[in-house]
Design an enzyme around this catalytic site. Sequence first.
Site, short mmCIF file in Angstrom:
data_model
loop_
_atom_site.label_atom_id
_atom_site.label_comp_id
_atom_site.label_asym_id
_atom_site.label_seq_id
_atom_site.Cartn_x
_atom_site.Cartn_y
_atom_site.Cartn_z
N ALA A 24 31.95 1.60 -93.21
CA ALA A 24 33.08 0.73 -93.55
C ALA A 24 32.57 -0.66 -93.96
O ALA A 24 32.86 -1.13 -95.06
CB ALA A 24 34.02 0.63 -92.36
N ARG A 76 39.55 19.80 -82.80
CA ARG A 76 38.65 19.42 -81.71
C ARG A 76 39.32 19.33 -80.35
O ARG A 76 38.77 19.78 -79.35
CB ARG A 76 38.04 18.06 -82.04
CG ARG A 76 37.13 18.16 -83.21
CD ARG A 76 36.56 16.84 -83.60
NE ARG A 76 35.59 17.10 -84.67
CZ ARG A 76 34.96 16.17 -85.33
NH1 ARG A 76 35.18 14.91 -85.07
NH2 ARG A 76 34.10 16.50 -86.27
C1 LIG Z 1 26.90 12.06 -83.74
C2 LIG Z 1 28.07 11.79 -84.63
C3 LIG Z 1 28.33 12.62 -85.71
C4 LIG Z 1 29.42 12.39 -86.55
N1 LIG Z 1 29.65 13.23 -87.61
C5 LIG Z 1 30.70 12.97 -88.42
C6 LIG Z 1 30.94 13.80 -89.56
O1 LIG Z 1 30.23 14.76 -89.82
N2 LIG Z 1 31.98 13.49 -90.37
C7 LIG Z 1 32.79 12.42 -90.13
O2 LIG Z 1 33.70 12.18 -90.91
N3 LIG Z 1 32.57 11.62 -89.07
C8 LIG Z 1 31.55 11.86 -88.22
N4 LIG Z 1 31.34 11.04 -87.13
C9 LIG Z 1 32.14 9.82 -86.97
C10 LIG Z 1 31.65 8.74 -87.92
O3 LIG Z 1 30.26 8.79 -88.03
C11 LIG Z 1 32.02 7.34 -87.47
O4 LIG Z 1 33.35 7.28 -87.07
C12 LIG Z 1 31.82 6.36 -88.60
O5 LIG Z 1 30.55 6.49 -89.16
C13 LIG Z 1 32.05 4.93 -88.15
O6 LIG Z 1 31.71 4.06 -89.19
P1 LIG Z 1 31.98 2.51 -89.07
O7 LIG Z 1 31.48 1.90 -90.32
O8 LIG Z 1 33.40 2.30 -88.72
O9 LIG Z 1 31.13 2.05 -87.80
P2 LIG Z 1 29.56 2.15 -87.46
O10 LIG Z 1 28.81 2.99 -88.41
O11 LIG Z 1 29.48 2.47 -86.00
O12 LIG Z 1 29.05 0.69 -87.69
C14 LIG Z 1 29.33 -0.35 -86.82
C15 LIG Z 1 28.62 -1.57 -87.32
O13 LIG Z 1 29.06 -2.69 -86.58
C16 LIG Z 1 27.98 -3.41 -86.09
N5 LIG Z 1 28.41 -4.04 -84.85
C17 LIG Z 1 29.07 -3.48 -83.80
N6 LIG Z 1 29.36 -4.41 -82.89
C18 LIG Z 1 28.89 -5.58 -83.37
C19 LIG Z 1 28.91 -6.92 -82.89
N7 LIG Z 1 29.50 -7.25 -81.74
N8 LIG Z 1 28.32 -7.87 -83.64
C20 LIG Z 1 27.74 -7.56 -84.83
N9 LIG Z 1 27.72 -6.33 -85.34
C21 LIG Z 1 28.29 -5.36 -84.61
C22 LIG Z 1 26.87 -2.43 -85.94
O14 LIG Z 1 25.64 -3.11 -86.00
C23 LIG Z 1 27.11 -1.54 -87.16
O15 LIG Z 1 26.53 -2.14 -88.29
C24 LIG Z 1 30.26 11.29 -86.29
C25 LIG Z 1 30.00 10.45 -85.21
C26 LIG Z 1 28.94 10.72 -84.36
C27 LIG Z 1 28.76 9.84 -83.16
#
Ligand SMILES: Cc1cc2nc3c(=O)[nH]c(=O)nc-3n(C[C@H](O)[C@H](O)[C@H](O)COP(=O)(O)OP(=O)(O)OC[C@H]3O[C@@H](n4cnc5c(N)ncnc54)[C@H](O)[C@@H]3O)c2cc1C
Lengths: 642, 251
Positions: free
Chosen positions: A46, A333
């Site tokens: 994101a 799930r």
């Molecule tokens: C093992 C696993 C497998 C998965 N497989 C799938 C799949 O096959 N298909 C699917 O659709 N989804 C899957 N998911 C879910 C999906 O991966 C996540 O929901 C999604 O990638 C989250 O993306 P995001 O960008 O919201 O957050 P994240 O990728 O978690 O990124 C969070 C970011 O915020 C930063 N951050 C956090 N807190 C702070 C802070 N306080 N200060 C500064 N920076 C901070 C971190 O450094 C990171 O850069 C899976 C999840 C897991 C755990």
Amino acid sequence: MIGKLDGKIPPGPLEQKWRNHKNNSRLVSPNNRRKFEIIIVGSGLAGGSAAATLGELGYRVKCFCYQDSPRRAHSIAAQGGINAAKNYQNDGDSVFRLFYDTIKGGDFRSREANVYRLAEVSNLIIDQCTEQGVPFAREYGGLLANRSFGGAQVSRTFYARGQTGQQLLLGAYQALCRQIALGTVKMFPQTEMLDLVLVDGHAKGIITRNLCTGEINAFAGDAVVLATGGYGNVFFLSTNARGCNVTATYRAYKRGALFGNPCFTQIHPTCIPVTGQHQSKLTLMSESLRNDGRVWVPQRAEDCSKPPNDIPDADRDYYLERKYPSFGNLAPRDIASRAAKEVCDEGRGVGPSGRGVYLDFADAISRLGEDTIRERYGNLFDIYQKISAEDAYKMPMRIYPAVHYTMGGLWVDYNLMSNIPGLHVIGEANFSDHGANRLGASALMQGLADGYFVLPYTLPNYLAGQIGKRPSTDHAEFKRVESEVRERVKKLLEVNGDRTLTLFHRELGLLLWDKCGMTRNAAGLREALGKIPELRDEFWKKVRVPGEGESYNQSLERAGRIADFLEFAELLCIDALERDESCGGHFREEHQTPDGEAQRDDENFAAVFGWEFQGNGKVERPKLHREPLHFEAVHLSQRSYK
Amino acid sequence: MNFKLKIWRQEDPKSKGKFATYEARNISPDTSFLEMLDMVNDELTERGEAPIAFDSDCREGICGTCALTINGQAHGPKHPAAACQLYMRSFDDGKTITVEPFRAKPFPLVRDLVIDRSALDRIVQAGGFIAARAGSAPEANSIPVPKHNADLAMEAAACIGCGACAAACPNASAMLFTAAKVSHLAFLPQGAPERTSRVTKMVRQMDAEGFGNCTNTYECEAVCPAEISASFIAKLNREYARAILQRSVGE
Ligand SMILES: Cc1cc2nc3c(=O)[nH]c(=O)nc-3n(C[C@H](O)[C@H](O)[C@H](O)COP(=O)(O)OP(=O)(O)OC[C@H]3O[C@@H](n4cnc5c(N)ncnc54)[C@H](O)[C@@H]3O)c2cc1C
């Protein structure tokens, strides 16, 4: 004061809402874009995609993450795939079907308009990622391949071996790197956001700690975007990365942002079972495995200790196929997880702890050959082998449900803006699209939809009225919040008790898993609500956080996150208690159908719960705001996967 | 199981580091290497000593954060695996285990076992991407890619960016890392327009960061947790030669 919660859903028929909204949204002209500074916290799918895209558009972006490189955000670990309504398989898929499956999968607890938009932009994501060089799996003819995921009867999942999240994230990371080189994005790795700064009620900055030097800094921006991922680690053991936390969203909540549906947490059915106290995390075995793996336990409890290959077919209970014949092993799930718990509660679980079920590939291997299975899932079988020292080509995997994803998050409107003007929340950090249960392969879709194709259109709605309003970090509010952050860091270091962080985190996690995990009931939740504040008091009296604030100090990082979990856990249980119905992953034992499925109460609970923090830093009962959910395109029904 | 640990301790980049010895007692064979270090750290904390700083995040071998040299080998003895995927059952009971950070000049030390690998990010920033603005992409299936090429691209793209290749190389070369990205994008038609400039810019940045050259010892391939083949280095060399040649004939 927060008035009625307004999701700002555009008028008009469902299929035209997004188009109309884009046509009516305000714009920021190219010359003016560089006058705006956008703070993006998070560099996962994101945050990374949003930072790159806003940079491409000409905004000046500051992007923060706690890892040493944006490429290591937790999105990297996603395995199975990403959904899109391309209908390349000619199997009857469409934008409407993806929308419908997602709404139904979420047990009718998400907004129609948001989910429809998500399904609509899903196809653009595949185009975008392919163009960036994401090496999606292909057929021999050179066109893109698909597989199936739970909760759907079509094949709409795009994948890159078992490393889809890695490849999608590297695509976004590379786009981000390009913008860093061009100077539109400035990256701040190893920098943790510790608080949000509001000026005249608008989100205008953040306070951070540099994790290498310990320096505390203030950053001002015209808007703040949180893309900080999910809070699954509140349960201690989860499939999330070690650093995943609730700090950014929780502290924004304490500054007035509403927290939406915190009790909607997802327990994933196929993870490697817990083996002992030493474990620091659990490992997912991708849902994609259920395309070819069959889930079973022995019919009789006395067979549980026999080697699985010695148990004949007739003595096995393929319970998902038995209970849900039309979706079988690809039941969603929440349902598959509870079914696993149920058979283990009956004493038919396998493995040393008795909390495990088999995921068996023998049929698929004899039908397709080991090579095909290796090509599809080789890296997952390798991971399994490394952890369990067992060969899943020869004997079935043992799996059990584990905490995996959080549907809840900060409340946002259709523009992805929270109730605090200027504060936008994207990806897993917001509550928006998955209702009470997320379907597999939809989180990657949502993160990238938000970052590439939604926020870039909706953010200007806010920015257009904000030219020249960015405060300087000399503003009194920045000074005030910064000193509060310093005070808190100091307080953590000063407790100097004799208990380790691990002890507190583990105790909290076990309590939540027990009382607010796969199933919940009012008595248990009340018990948890009694214990959490006690544990929190003990933490602030007895924890030991070694080292100093002005240096690289991993214990201090963890301490801050655990302290926030200890407050947030209470909110989670309050929400779970207040939602006196079962829906999706939120299963209240008091509310089930005669055959044990979740019993919704649409009359009273077809609503989003947004919680408002009360009191000056003291954890008092938060105030509930309800956003009613209206369904026009779908008919509310008892979810059936039979 | 019980182990003796010899661990590199260094308070900050400026101070002098040294090995310190610790005991790890009552460790179950199913404990991962990093979980074993967690336990040692909890004990150190209880005793009032400074815990050992080491970095990790996903703990399942994909984020590339952990960067330990264990008994002289980057990521330890069980290849292919990142240090977080190493389990104590791979060691003999009672043995001494030496743990150091990845050592390479372009990876300055932060504290104890933590290093700064931003040099790798800068190599990607120099050109390791396809310039495709969001919103401008053609329909995904409008450009078919032969499965063979897509598979090769995926193999190269699997790099987790941990830097073990440079740590293991006697010349601290980051050729395998750079080759993986150059190859991934060169195997795909989408990568073609920037093919020439990409490889020249990335190689130039790699040199500027102080990484050494490849002298074909293949230590990189031997330690790579993602099993990136050293043959991609040959591909990098070809890509580079092609780019230089094209430039010299004025294309
Ligand atoms: C093992 C696993 C497998 C998965 N497989 C799938 C799949 O096959 N298909 C699917 O659709 N989804 C899957 N998911 C879910 C999906 O991966 C996540 O929901 C999604 O990638 C989250 O993306 P995001 O960008 O919201 O957050 P994240 O990728 O978690 O990124 C969070 C970011 O915020 C930063 N951050 C956090 N807190 C702070 C802070 N306080 N200060 C500064 N920076 C901070 C971190 O450094 C990171 O850069 C899976 C999840 C897991 C755990």
